[in-house]
Scaffold this motif. Structure first.
Motif, PDB file in Angstrom:
ATOM      1  N   GLY A   1     -63.615 -28.311  39.485  1.00  0.00           N
ATOM      2  CA  GLY A   1     -64.470 -27.298  40.113  1.00  0.00           C
ATOM      3  C   GLY A   1     -65.729 -27.933  40.669  1.00  0.00           C
ATOM      4  N   ASN A   2     -65.546 -28.962  41.528  1.00  0.00           N
ATOM      5  CA  ASN A   2     -66.677 -29.725  42.034  1.00  0.00           C
ATOM      6  C   ASN A   2     -66.290 -30.324  43.390  1.00  0.00           C
ATOM      7  OD1 ASN A   2     -68.288 -32.046  42.573  1.00  0.00           O
ATOM      8  ND2 ASN A   2     -68.869 -32.170  40.416  1.00  0.00           N
ATOM      9  N   GLY A   3     -67.098 -30.030  44.420  1.00  0.00           N
ATOM     10  CA  GLY A   3     -66.801 -30.489  45.780  1.00  0.00           C
ATOM     11  C   GLY A   3     -66.656 -32.000  45.890  1.00  0.00           C
ATOM     12  N   ASN A   4     -67.433 -32.751  45.094  1.00  0.00           N
ATOM     13  CA  ASN A   4     -67.303 -34.221  45.152  1.00  0.00           C
ATOM     14  C   ASN A   4     -65.934 -34.660  44.659  1.00  0.00           C
ATOM     15  OD1 ASN A   4     -69.931 -34.536  46.042  1.00  0.00           O
ATOM     16  ND2 ASN A   4     -70.737 -34.549  43.947  1.00  0.00           N
ATOM     17  N   VAL A   5     -65.440 -33.963  43.644  1.00  0.00           N
ATOM     18  CA  VAL A   5     -64.121 -34.324  43.101  1.00  0.00           C
ATOM     19  C   VAL A   5     -63.022 -33.947  44.105  1.00  0.00           C
ATOM     20  CG1 VAL A   5     -62.543 -34.063  41.148  1.00  0.00           C
ATOM     21  CG2 VAL A   5     -65.011 -34.079  40.746  1.00  0.00           C
ATOM     22  N   VAL A   6     -63.215 -32.829  44.807  1.00  0.00           N
ATOM     23  CA  VAL A   6     -62.248 -32.455  45.853  1.00  0.00           C
ATOM     24  C   VAL A   6     -62.177 -33.571  46.896  1.00  0.00           C
ATOM     25  CG1 VAL A   6     -61.731 -30.788  47.705  1.00  0.00           C
ATOM     26  CG2 VAL A   6     -62.611 -29.978  45.505  1.00  0.00           C
ATOM     27  N   GLU A   7     -63.347 -34.107  47.245  1.00  0.00           N
ATOM     28  CA  GLU A   7     -63.410 -35.190  48.230  1.00  0.00           C
ATOM     29  C   GLU A   7     -62.683 -36.439  47.710  1.00  0.00           C
ATOM     30  OE1 GLU A   7     -67.443 -35.599  49.591  1.00  0.00           O
ATOM     31  OE2 GLU A   7     -67.002 -37.566  50.464  1.00  0.00           O
TER      32      GLU A   7
ATOM     33  N   GLY B   1     -49.945 -35.996  52.309  1.00  0.00           N
ATOM     34  CA  GLY B   1     -50.351 -35.564  50.968  1.00  0.00           C
ATOM     35  C   GLY B   1     -51.051 -34.204  50.966  1.00  0.00           C
ATOM     36  N   THR B   2     -51.062 -33.601  49.792  1.00  0.00           N
ATOM     37  CA  THR B   2     -51.667 -32.271  49.609  1.00  0.00           C
ATOM     38  C   THR B   2     -52.655 -32.287  48.452  1.00  0.00           C
ATOM     39  OG1 THR B   2     -49.654 -31.173  50.376  1.00  0.00           O
ATOM     40  CG2 THR B   2     -51.150 -29.837  49.040  1.00  0.00           C
ATOM     41  N   VAL B   3     -53.856 -31.767  48.685  1.00  0.00           N
ATOM     42  CA  VAL B   3     -54.786 -31.515  47.575  1.00  0.00           C
ATOM     43  C   VAL B   3     -54.690 -30.041  47.214  1.00  0.00           C
ATOM     44  CG1 VAL B   3     -57.214 -31.290  46.892  1.00  0.00           C
ATOM     45  CG2 VAL B   3     -56.469 -33.312  48.124  1.00  0.00           C
ATOM     46  N   VAL B   4     -54.530 -29.767  45.929  1.00  0.00           N
ATOM     47  CA  VAL B   4     -54.564 -28.385  45.453  1.00  0.00           C
ATOM     48  C   VAL B   4     -55.847 -28.218  44.636  1.00  0.00           C
ATOM     49  CG1 VAL B   4     -53.411 -26.612  44.098  1.00  0.00           C
ATOM     50  CG2 VAL B   4     -52.040 -28.279  45.364  1.00  0.00           C
ATOM     51  N   VAL B   5     -56.735 -27.342  45.099  1.00  0.00           N
ATOM     52  CA  VAL B   5     -58.002 -27.105  44.400  1.00  0.00           C
ATOM     53  C   VAL B   5     -57.796 -25.949  43.418  1.00  0.00           C
ATOM     54  CG1 VAL B   5     -60.450 -26.560  44.611  1.00  0.00           C
ATOM     55  CG2 VAL B   5     -59.311 -27.917  46.391  1.00  0.00           C
ATOM     56  N   VAL B   6     -57.928 -26.277  42.138  1.00  0.00           N
ATOM     57  CA  VAL B   6     -57.726 -25.304  41.062  1.00  0.00           C
ATOM     58  C   VAL B   6     -59.072 -24.970  40.409  1.00  0.00           C
ATOM     59  CG1 VAL B   6     -56.508 -24.859  38.903  1.00  0.00           C
ATOM     60  CG2 VAL B   6     -55.418 -26.286  40.655  1.00  0.00           C
ATOM     61  N   GLY B   7     -59.935 -25.983  40.274  1.00  0.00           N
ATOM     62  CA  GLY B   7     -61.241 -25.799  39.633  1.00  0.00           C
ATOM     63  C   GLY B   7     -62.076 -24.787  40.413  1.00  0.00           C
ATOM     64  N   VAL B   8     -62.893 -24.028  39.683  1.00  0.00           N
ATOM     65  CA  VAL B   8     -63.740 -23.016  40.324  1.00  0.00           C
ATOM     66  C   VAL B   8     -65.168 -23.549  40.371  1.00  0.00           C
ATOM     67  CG1 VAL B   8     -64.594 -20.650  40.212  1.00  0.00           C
ATOM     68  CG2 VAL B   8     -62.247 -21.159  39.496  1.00  0.00           C
ATOM     69  N   ALA B   9     -65.639 -23.825  41.585  1.00  0.00           N
ATOM     70  CA  ALA B   9     -66.972 -24.408  41.769  1.00  0.00           C
ATOM     71  C   ALA B   9     -68.009 -23.307  41.918  1.00  0.00           C
ATOM     72  CB  ALA B   9     -66.964 -25.290  43.017  1.00  0.00           C
ATOM     73  N   ASP B  10     -69.261 -23.714  41.814  1.00  0.00           N
ATOM     74  CA  ASP B  10     -70.384 -22.830  42.122  1.00  0.00           C
ATOM     75  C   ASP B  10     -70.205 -22.280  43.549  1.00  0.00           C
ATOM     76  OD1 ASP B  10     -73.507 -22.673  41.087  1.00  0.00           O
ATOM     77  OD2 ASP B  10     -73.271 -22.463  43.257  1.00  0.00           O
TER      78      ASP B  10
END
Ligand code: NAD
Ligand code: ZN
Length: 369
Positions: A264-270, A280-289
């Protein structure tokens, strides 16, 4: 009949949760009261107590529970007294456009019931009679809870309730992000960022779906050990590498096919996006601010045919997926009991939250008598 129940309540953002005795009203039309047997402590519950998830206090937390139906309101057709159920923080009306096209986690009516039951009111009151909101139409970190039947999934008896409870969030979110959102192909290479209750389940989802390589990434060595027990083939401690994306590219021979962000962090998504191989595919599961942003290479989207997508409750169809997951558990293809690394009484709930923040548990679970 209304009932008195101990419940875990957030009275003010940024303050520890409190254990209070509340009143839980009898079910109205379409609703049931459940006697909660077990409730997992999810990071999202904590985020609701800090305002990261903007659910207003006073709020009864808890959305990951298993219990037994003890009272049935008028018009309930799918449940009866004595049924075993798992809660879901998504109200699935079954009739709106998204429900009928097979996307019940995006149910139009769920939007109206973030902190109340679907009719916009609550069945929960504090000692002065004031209304208490409920997390995701659930508020199941309590001895009793009145929910709409659309927030309950009936399960078979015979699964330990502490394990069944986790299917309602951590397990469906992690496993579903792999099975449903990513639809991971067997033989794929995957990386999972953030090995909490959700990330561990993304790992075991990858394993069960036939991934060839599963790289676990965390800052906490104990979590990486757990990841290996759940089938990760490789682990990376972020504190021990200069550039985690490069380390993943090297390990996977050019980048992973799927990266699951469970922090849940934009830096980690990056970082996850940079760790992808072509297609490739990124799946964002974490809930960020709500204010959090991420930055990715726009060029890489078309040129590498990369995908960036989100996953809400594992893109689940809870009525189908919860029993499916429980069947995989019965067939020894998914671990549930091993996720429960510590149990707590309801009076110990504040400690359970602290232990989660310190990364002590795969999942801490509150057990009710
Ligand atoms: P958790 O606290 O149990 O685990 C988080 C893990 O992330 C910890 O192991 C921590 O050490 C690790 N971590 C922290 N910073 C990191 C970093 N920079 N890089 C790598 N790892 C890092 O949390 P959880 O209950 O597993 O929840 C994880 C996230 O998923 C939360 O944001 C939660 O709100 C969210 N969530 C989303 C959904 C959904 O439907 N999308 C459902 C449930 C939970
Ligand atoms: Zn959750």
């Amino acid at each position: 009949m209304s009932r008195q129940a101990k419940a875990v309540v957030c009275r003010e953002w940024g303050k520890p949760v409190e254990v209070e005795t509340i009143t839980v009203d009898a079910p109205k039309r379409g609703e049931v009261t459940i006697k909660v047997a077990a409730c997992g402590v999810c990071h999202s519950d904590h985020s609701a107590t800090t305002g990261k998830i903007q659910y207003p206090p006073p709020l009864v937390v808890g959305h990951e529970a298993a219990g037994v139906v003890v009272d049935v309101g008028e018009g309930v057709t799918g449940l009866k007294e004595g049924d075993y159920v798992v809660s879901t923080f998504i109200t699935m009306c079954g009739k709106c456009r998204n429900c009928v096209r097979g996307r019940p986690v995006l149910c139009e009516n769920a939007k109206k019931s973030m902190v109340t039951l679907p009719d916009g009111t609550v069945r929960t009151h504090g000692k002065d009679g004031e209304d208490l909101y409920v997390f995701g139409a659930c508020g199941v970190m309590a001895e009793y809870a009145t929910l709409h039947e659309d927030n309950c999934v009936k399960i078979d008896e015979g699964v330990p309730m502490s394990s069944a409870a986790l299917v309602g969030c951590a397990v469906i979110t992690g496993v579903g992000s792999v099975f449903n959102t990513a639809q991971l192909e067997p033989g794929s290479r995957a990386a999972v960022f953030g090995i909490g209750g959700v990330g561990l389940n993304a790992i075991q989802g990858c394993v069960t779906a036939g991934a060839e390589m599963v790289i676990a990434v965390d800052t906490n060595e104990k979590k990486l050990e757990m990841a290996r027990e759940f089938g990760a083939t490789h682990t990376i401690n972020i504190n021990e590498v200069d550039d985690v994306s490069k380390a993943i590219k090297k390990l996977s021979g050019g980048g992973v096919d799927y990266a699951f962000e469970c922090v849940g962090n934009g830096n980690v998504v990056e970082q996850a996006f940079k760790a992808l191989g072509r297609a490739g595919t990124v799946v964002v599961v974490g809930v960020a601010d709500m204010k959090d942003k991420t930055s990715i290479s726009t060029f890489a989207l078309p040129a590498d045919e990369r995908t960036l997508k989100g996953s809400w409750l594992g893109s689940a169809r809870p009525q189908y997926d919860f029993p499916r997951i429980l069947n995989l558990y019965k067939a020894n293809r998914l671990k549930l009991d091993e996720l429960v690394t510590q149990t707590y009484s309801i009076d110990e709930a504040p400690q359970a939250f602290e232990d989660m923040l310190e990364g002590k548990n795969a999942r801490g679970v509150i057990i009710f008598e």
